[in-house]
Design an enzyme around this catalytic site. Sequence first.
Site, PDB file in Angstrom:
ATOM      1  N   HIS A 156       4.747  -2.574   0.358  1.00 44.09           N
ATOM      2  CA  HIS A 156       5.706  -1.490   0.645  1.00 44.09           C
ATOM      3  C   HIS A 156       4.947  -0.178   0.853  1.00 44.09           C
ATOM      4  O   HIS A 156       3.759  -0.047   0.535  1.00 44.09           O
ATOM      5  CB  HIS A 156       6.740  -1.330  -0.477  1.00 44.09           C
ATOM      6  CG  HIS A 156       6.137  -1.017  -1.820  1.00 44.09           C
ATOM      7  ND1 HIS A 156       5.662   0.227  -2.162  1.00 44.09           N
ATOM      8  CD2 HIS A 156       5.944  -1.813  -2.918  1.00 44.09           C
ATOM      9  CE1 HIS A 156       5.212   0.203  -3.398  1.00 44.09           C
ATOM     10  NE2 HIS A 156       5.370  -1.042  -3.883  1.00 44.09           N
ATOM     11  N   CYS A 210       2.355  -4.668  -6.793  1.00 45.10           N
ATOM     12  CA  CYS A 210       2.606  -4.620  -5.358  1.00 45.10           C
ATOM     13  C   CYS A 210       1.404  -4.046  -4.596  1.00 45.10           C
ATOM     14  O   CYS A 210       0.486  -3.462  -5.172  1.00 45.10           O
ATOM     15  CB  CYS A 210       3.830  -3.750  -5.069  1.00 45.10           C
ATOM     16  SG  CYS A 210       5.381  -4.528  -5.568  1.00 45.10           S
TER      17      CYS A 210
END
Length: 453
Positions: free
Chosen positions: A408, A429
């Site tokens: 992301h 992430c």
Amino acid sequence: MNRKKSVIWGLAIFLTIIGIFYVTLSMQYKNQFLPKTTVNGIEVGKKTVKEANQEIKKYYREKEIRVMENKKELFTFTGKDIGVTSEFIKPLDKEIRKQNSWSWPIKQISSNHAKLIIKNLTFEDSKLETYISSLLLNQENRTKPSNAEIIKVDNQFSIQPEVKGNFLDQFRVVELLKESFKEGDSKLDLKQAYEKPGILASDKTLESKLGELQKLSELSVVYTITGSKEVVPRETLVSWLGVDEANSITVDKIGVTAYIEGLSVKYSTYEKTRNFKTSKRGVVNVPPGTYGWTLDVARESELLATDILLGENIERTPLYNGSGYSDNENEFGENYIEVDLASQHMWVYINGQRFLETDIISGKPKTPTPKGVFYVWKKDRNATLTGEDYATPVDYWLPVDWDGVGIHDSPWQSIYGGNNYITKGSHGCINTPPTVMSKIYNQVEVGIPVIIY
């Protein structure tokens, strides 16, 4: 003259006596059977119905029959032993009424006498059954019959002949005992009561099934898996083939399933470590992740078993579950994302060409980014990522595993790459520069592999 009259009178008296004698006997034979009359071979001439009935009953009670097997006498029995209970009054009375009592002189001198047949023999079932059960027929040492059947020896099918055996059919034994009396036999052969096999080696259906099995044994069964050929060995195919109790051809689904499971272990990629040629570090081992495929063993086994019974050569590409299956062993294809955690760098390849590359920030040491082969399973805009102590909005979200790890944008990060992940790392992430993330999001499709090492 007087002499002549005397002769005439003498002749008249003689004829009268003869006539009286003839009439008297004729009347007598109204209630007696004519001379030399037999019933079921038993002499009843000059006997009344009652007397004939007693004679016949006595005959059947005392009648002795020898039971033979293989030319050896096993035992003898009489009608009394097996409960002959017949009464012959009614059929005898019916027969005597049909005879011509005036024909007795002819019957007396003729060889063509009356031979009557009366089928009125009955038995006391309980006594007959008791007698049969008392016989020492030695059943425990007798061989039961068995049907001819198709057998498999050294990967070859053939018909094994039937076994006739010498096991006795108890019901047939009872029927034979009865028949021997009814037919007037003096002996019976116990071989006639042997149980018989139901299917003989000459059975046309059995021969047809053998031909089908031999044809199926020569089938070619070939699998093409990720560009490699797997040929089912003949001995393996034959080991699957067989017949059931009804002589229907069967395929051993357990054996087929074991074979397909073996192929799955050999070729499937799910939960396996892969060798991956990296952009900068040569070939590395990448542990398993969410990306990969495995053969659909259950469905493929069922379909293969069905196809074999069709009797045609088989060429199949197996059914599979998961992602990444390729006919040319190129599991990742031309489009994939590569993440090198050591160098904190990411590459995106589209159509086999590098689309872009960028520095990134991965998970901090306490929450490291997992290594493995994953894939983007969803694309989201303007998502909020949540955890135990955070709720972070992002513009572009590409999840790659089932535990919340994904790629992301991260506008809060100012510097990417290097060792920044140690102090500014994520919860796992891949933090990506926003301008780069928008390009990635717009270029990649759901399902693209993500290799993290």
